[in-house]
Design a protein around this motif. Structure first.
Motif, mmCIF file in Angstrom:
data_model
loop_
_atom_site.group_PDB
_atom_site.id
_atom_site.type_symbol
_atom_site.label_atom_id
_atom_site.label_comp_id
_atom_site.label_asym_id
_atom_site.label_seq_id
_atom_site.Cartn_x
_atom_site.Cartn_y
_atom_site.Cartn_z
ATOM 1 N N PRO A 60 7.730 -13.624 4.897
ATOM 2 C CA PRO A 60 6.575 -13.767 3.521
ATOM 3 C C PRO A 60 5.216 -13.755 4.172
ATOM 4 O O PRO A 60 4.256 -13.077 3.626
ATOM 5 N N MET A 61 4.920 -14.356 5.223
ATOM 6 C CA MET A 61 3.478 -14.194 5.780
ATOM 7 C C MET A 61 3.305 -12.928 6.314
ATOM 8 O O MET A 61 2.036 -12.394 6.233
ATOM 9 N N ALA A 62 4.201 -12.319 7.176
ATOM 10 C CA ALA A 62 4.011 -10.856 7.583
ATOM 11 C C ALA A 62 3.762 -9.888 6.593
ATOM 12 O O ALA A 62 2.744 -8.897 6.731
ATOM 13 N N VAL A 63 4.605 -10.143 5.392
ATOM 14 C CA VAL A 63 4.353 -9.158 4.412
ATOM 15 C C VAL A 63 2.988 -9.357 3.675
ATOM 16 O O VAL A 63 2.225 -8.227 3.447
ATOM 17 N N PHE A 64 2.627 -10.470 3.646
ATOM 18 C CA PHE A 64 1.388 -10.778 3.030
ATOM 19 C C PHE A 64 0.238 -10.222 3.883
ATOM 20 O O PHE A 64 -0.695 -9.352 3.250
ATOM 21 N N CYS A 65 0.208 -10.417 5.049
ATOM 22 C CA CYS A 65 -0.751 -9.968 5.961
ATOM 23 C C CYS A 65 -0.717 -8.217 5.960
ATOM 24 O O CYS A 65 -1.828 -7.663 5.888
ATOM 25 N N THR A 66 0.324 -7.915 5.821
ATOM 26 C CA THR A 66 0.321 -6.196 6.065
ATOM 27 C C THR A 66 0.004 -5.732 4.750
ATOM 28 O O THR A 66 -0.711 -4.734 4.712
ATOM 29 N N ALA A 67 0.122 -6.417 3.567
ATOM 30 C CA ALA A 67 -0.027 -5.908 2.467
ATOM 31 C C ALA A 67 -1.792 -5.800 2.268
ATOM 32 O O ALA A 67 -2.238 -4.719 1.587
ATOM 33 N N CYS A 68 -2.254 -6.689 2.897
ATOM 34 C CA CYS A 68 -3.822 -6.835 2.571
ATOM 35 C C CYS A 68 -4.292 -5.385 3.616
ATOM 36 O O CYS A 68 -5.503 -4.819 3.109
ATOM 37 N N ILE A 100 3.725 -4.472 12.061
ATOM 38 C CA ILE A 100 4.645 -5.438 11.260
ATOM 39 C C ILE A 100 5.497 -5.793 12.460
ATOM 40 O O ILE A 100 5.988 -6.825 12.314
ATOM 41 N N TYR A 101 6.068 -5.072 13.240
ATOM 42 C CA TYR A 101 6.926 -5.536 14.335
ATOM 43 C C TYR A 101 6.172 -6.684 15.341
ATOM 44 O O TYR A 101 6.978 -7.727 15.539
ATOM 45 N N GLU A 102 5.024 -6.580 15.679
ATOM 46 C CA GLU A 102 4.507 -7.686 16.591
ATOM 47 C C GLU A 102 4.263 -8.807 15.654
ATOM 48 O O GLU A 102 4.414 -9.871 16.147
ATOM 49 N N LEU A 103 3.881 -8.740 14.378
ATOM 50 C CA LEU A 103 3.856 -9.899 13.779
ATOM 51 C C LEU A 103 4.965 -10.729 13.409
ATOM 52 O O LEU A 103 5.375 -11.957 13.527
ATOM 53 N N LEU A 104 6.394 -10.079 13.205
ATOM 54 C CA LEU A 104 7.706 -10.576 13.189
ATOM 55 C C LEU A 104 8.279 -10.922 14.405
ATOM 56 O O LEU A 104 8.989 -11.712 14.551
ATOM 57 N N VAL A 105 7.823 -10.309 15.541
ATOM 58 C CA VAL A 105 8.386 -10.589 16.825
ATOM 59 C C VAL A 105 7.643 -11.415 17.834
ATOM 60 O O VAL A 105 8.027 -12.218 18.736
ATOM 61 N N GLY A 106 6.075 -11.241 17.615
ATOM 62 C CA GLY A 106 5.230 -12.000 18.550
ATOM 63 C C GLY A 106 4.734 -11.029 19.557
ATOM 64 O O GLY A 106 3.981 -11.427 20.346
ATOM 65 N N SER A 107 5.433 -9.701 19.681
ATOM 66 C CA SER A 107 4.972 -8.890 20.562
ATOM 67 C C SER A 107 5.167 -7.445 20.081
ATOM 68 O O SER A 107 6.444 -7.216 19.293
ATOM 69 N N PRO A 108 4.499 -6.377 20.507
ATOM 70 C CA PRO A 108 4.826 -5.214 19.965
ATOM 71 C C PRO A 108 5.957 -4.515 20.634
ATOM 72 O O PRO A 108 6.388 -4.806 21.732
ATOM 73 N N PRO A 109 6.559 -3.434 20.222
ATOM 74 C CA PRO A 109 7.818 -2.776 20.527
ATOM 75 C C PRO A 109 7.860 -2.027 21.840
ATOM 76 O O PRO A 109 8.635 -2.128 22.536
ATOM 77 N N PHE A 110 6.404 -1.607 22.129
ATOM 78 C CA PHE A 110 6.333 -0.952 23.408
ATOM 79 C C PHE A 110 5.301 -1.664 24.142
ATOM 80 O O PHE A 110 4.194 -1.401 24.041
ATOM 81 N N LEU A 160 -3.274 -14.249 -5.472
ATOM 82 C CA LEU A 160 -2.262 -14.821 -4.743
ATOM 83 C C LEU A 160 -2.307 -15.792 -4.035
ATOM 84 O O LEU A 160 -3.747 -15.858 -3.550
ATOM 85 N N ASP A 161 -1.494 -16.972 -3.966
ATOM 86 C CA ASP A 161 -1.668 -18.015 -3.028
ATOM 87 C C ASP A 161 -1.235 -17.432 -1.685
ATOM 88 O O ASP A 161 -0.150 -17.012 -1.367
ATOM 89 N N ALA A 162 -2.284 -17.333 -0.588
ATOM 90 C CA ALA A 162 -1.923 -16.981 0.766
ATOM 91 C C ALA A 162 -1.007 -17.853 1.514
ATOM 92 O O ALA A 162 -1.512 -18.748 1.797
ATOM 93 N N PRO A 163 0.132 -17.288 2.154
ATOM 94 C CA PRO A 163 0.832 -18.183 2.914
ATOM 95 C C PRO A 163 0.186 -18.609 4.040
ATOM 96 O O PRO A 163 0.693 -19.393 4.830
ATOM 97 N N THR A 164 -0.685 -17.617 4.627
ATOM 98 C CA THR A 164 -1.431 -17.811 5.859
ATOM 99 C C THR A 164 -2.398 -18.996 5.966
ATOM 100 O O THR A 164 -2.717 -19.579 6.789
ATOM 101 N N VAL A 165 -2.561 -19.705 4.510
ATOM 102 C CA VAL A 165 -3.426 -20.888 4.570
ATOM 103 C C VAL A 165 -3.143 -21.952 5.332
ATOM 104 O O VAL A 165 -3.850 -22.666 5.992
ATOM 105 N N ARG A 166 -1.736 -22.056 5.533
ATOM 106 C CA ARG A 166 -1.221 -23.110 6.407
ATOM 107 C C ARG A 166 -1.534 -23.052 7.981
ATOM 108 O O ARG A 166 -1.434 -24.000 8.788
#
Length: 701
Positions: free
Chosen positions: A492-500, A581-591, A663-669
């Motif tokens: 949900p947090m990655a979706v929100f950040c990417t949507a922005c 999107i990959y880096e947000l979900l994994v913590g590191s880019p794919p390449f 929208l309530d941003a999940p990133t607030v936490r």
């Protein structure tokens, strides 16, 4: 003699009565008790040591299990490398160097013998990066490599210096050292310094001739000229070929350019059947090299109808209607074609009218009306730095960030109404790095921008040493810092950040501006947790259908077309969105790799490896955004950015509510409470002063 102990509370007097036999007995008992206590203490110490040892063993076991789990998540291609390598440091930034308008190669061609040519080709083929060049590019490199001779003891490259040439060892031996330590020897057929032909980078080691040495060399300007000239000529040629198609004759250059970006190169050997008579037609071909025989079945025999060569095409009807092949086309000798299939074509050009989809139509959704840019009354002399209130830098001005081109300081006004982030950049450095145009364009974009997903510019100033850009302060800090703190974001947090970011892209692309530097370091959080794009130093205005050829961006986020110098456009932004999107979900880019050339090699290989915890929807959107052919990328086909918004990964996103900030941003936490600078790293005060600069490039700044 008996002993009685009485501690008088007031006088602390010890009264002693003596009886020898009783005293000796009590002393013996006391001694035994002490010995017993010693033995208990020794046993406890032994148990403590034992516990410590077992804890260390368990720690080691946990690390091994963690490592094995990581290997299971990201199985490596080679046994000694775990992928992806976690990116713990901020990404290096590569600023583009201006290319001259008319690129001409002035260097004299050096004739090579057959054995020299073979040695060079072999060296190119075994190099991680250069092996990805195509046959034509390799041939041009071989043709234009110059030869140089060095004596024993000569330095070829020096650690810390800026490089502009790559080398292939033709003969002799060289020694590679780093910080005075011997690393390895280089001999015939070895390649070194190859990153310098891509961009201006500091040498990481010293290379010295051990014996008399003969080297083949190429400098960056020559390499980029080769690749860029070749790409431009090939593109013009292909556009010309497309214009001869009856089906495509009514399309404009922007539409034809879209088709070209979706086409793929395919090779055939002698006698290979490219299309067979009577089969379903679904692909259109242009012949780039070689000859194709066209035959028809007449009474059970193949009768030759015609022969086609370079520039001719076949199968165009397959793009617009359901048809069967009316003839067989076979390769007569080796053949290279450029092809596009019906499915990809339909994504690129709406078939009904054969008109390209107007991107502006995509954006005609409910949007927040743009607010007129307020005329700033902010004066430079009214701005004062905000000091750290506590800690080791207490009293020093707050620095929010430090980059290759300057620092960002936290400022407020004398009456202390609002906080600002002020970017300060050395004018001398801008001139040295030839970034004058980029700085002027960054100011121009930010001044004209009124988008809630892009940081606002309040005012710009200059003096003899610096230019200053006073921007909106995003109190939530960088996405990069937050990602490093938590390891990886939940979906949900990655979706929100990417949507922005998608909303920021929609705004910029509508204005024909490509961003070209997406990464977590350039995403800031405001106090509500909404994401804003910052740093427009690499942004560029581009006419639809045109290409630009600069080598620019962040290695981990670069698409194949920039690395290959094939020319790029807005599609680069969609590639980098997939990487984000990959880096947000994994913590590191794919390449990833500590060596940039390995990063480029991985990008060109294009193998995306997903960890098991990643959802199918996330894998789908990443793979569609990171397609090697720019014309096939999600967001760059006929429906434009609308296709990104409509992907199932964003199924929970209410785009209208996002745009209006409901929208309530999940990133607030992720945002910490405390002083206004609590969400930023701390930096010591910079005492250095930049030199003055009077060239006048900033006259209109």
């Amino acid at each position: 003699m008996a002993i009685l102990y009485r501690l008088d509370r007031h006088s602390s007097t010890l009264l002693i009565h003596t009886q020898p036999a009783v005293m000796e007995k009590q002393l013996e008992e006391l001694k035994q008790q002490l010995e017993k206590q010693c033995m208990i203490n020794q046993e406890l110490q032994r148990q403590n040591k034992d516990l410590e040892q077992r804890l260390q063993e368990k720690e080691k076991l946990l690390q091994n299990l963690d490592s094995q789990y990581h290997n299971l998540e990201f199985p490596s291609q080679s046994g000694n490398e775990i992928e992806p390598e976690v990116r713990m440091s901020r990404a290096a930034v590569i600023a583009s160097e201006p290319l001259p308008e008319n690129l001409e190669i002035t260097r004299m061609r050096v004739k090579k013998t057959v054995s020299e040519t073979n040695l060079i080709i072999k060296a190119i083929q075994k190099n991680d990066f250069l092996s990805r060049l195509d046959d034509e590019q390799t041939a041009m490199m071989v043709d234009l490599l110059a030869v140089f001779n060095f004596k024993p003891g000569d330095d070829i490259i020096k650690e810390g210096s800026e490089g502009d040439s790559m080398y292939i060892v033709a003969a002799g031996e060289l020694l590679v050292t780093q910080a005075g330590r011997n690393l390895r020897s280089l001999t015939t057929g070895d390649v070194f310094g190859e990153l310098a032909i891509l961009y201006n980078c500091k040498r990481t080691a010293t290379v010295k001739a051990k014996t008399a040495v003969r080297l083949w060399s190429m400098e960056r300007q020559t390499y980029r000229t080769i690749i860029t000239n070749k790409s431009k000529k090939k593109r013009e040629q292909l556009m010309g070929f497309l214009k001869t198609s009856h089906t495509l004759k009514d399309l404009n250059d922007v539409q034809l350019s879209k088709i070209l970006d979706s086409m793929e190169e395919v090779k055939y050997q002698d006698k290979d059947v490219i299309v067979r008579e009577g089969t379903e037609a679904n692909t259109f071909y242009i012949i780039l090299k070689g000859e194709v025989l066209v035959t028809k079945n007449v009474n059970g025999h193949q009768k030759q109808i015609r022969r086609m060569g370079k520039g001719e095409h076949f199968g165009e009807q397959a793009l617009i209607r359901e048809v069967l092949r009316t003839a067989t086309c076979s390769a007569d000798g080796p053949v290279t074609c450029f092809s596009i299939d019906k499915e990809v074509f339909e994504e690129t050009i709406p078939i009904e009218h054969l008109e390209v989809f107007d991107d502006s139509k995509v954006l005609q959704e409910v949007q927040v009306p743009e607010r007129p840019s307020p005329s700033s009354t902010l004066r430079f002399k009214d701005l004062v730095p905000v000091p750290y209130q506590e800690g080791r830098y207490q009293g020093d001005p707050v620095t929010l960030g430090v980059g290759g081109f300057g620092r960002v300081a936290l400022m407020t006004t004398v009456n202390h109404g609002t906080y600002y982030a002020m970017k300060r950049v050395s004018k001398k450095l801008i001139v040295a790095k030839r970034q004058e145009e980029h700085m002027l364009f960054e100011k121009k974009i930010l001044k004209a921008t009124q988008c809630d997903f892009i940081v606002r510019l309040h005012a710009a100033f200059k003096d003899k040493q610096y230019i200053y850009m006073v921007m909106e302060f995003c109190a939530g800090g960088e996405i990069w810092t937050k990602l490093k703190e938590v390891g990886r974001f939940d979906e949900p947090m990655a979706v929100f950040c990417t949507a922005c970011v998608v909303e920021a892209y929609a705004y910029l692309h509508k204005k024909n501006i490509m961003y070209r530097d997406l990464k977590p370091e350039n995403l800031m959080l405001n106090i509500k947790g909404y994401v804003k794009l910052v740093d427009f130093g690499f942004a560029k205005e581009l006419v639809r259908g045109e290409k630009t050829y600069s080598f620019v961006g962040t290695p981990e986020y670069m698409p194949p077309e920039i690395i290959k110098n094939q020319g790029h456009d807005f599609a680069v932004d969609f590639w980098s969105l997939g990487i984000l999107i990959y880096e947000l979900l994994v913590g590191s880019p794919p390449f990833s790799s500590s060596e940039p050339q390995k990063i480029y090699a991985k990008i060109l290989d294009g193998v995306l490896k997903y960890p098991p915890y990643m959802s199918e929807a996330a894998k789908s959107i990443i793979s569609k955004l990171c397609r090697p052919r720019p014309g096939q990328r999600l967001g760059n086909t006929k429906n434009g950015i609308k296709d990104v918004r409509h992907h199932r990964w964003f199924s929970s996103m209410n785009w209208h509510k996002l745009r209006v900030g409901q929208l309530d941003a999940p990133t607030v936490r992720l945002i910490r409470k405390g002083p206004c600078y609590i969400n930023f790293d701390r930096f010591p005060l910079d005492q250095t002063k930049a030199e003055e600069e009077f060239s006048g490039w900033d006259r209109d700044f």
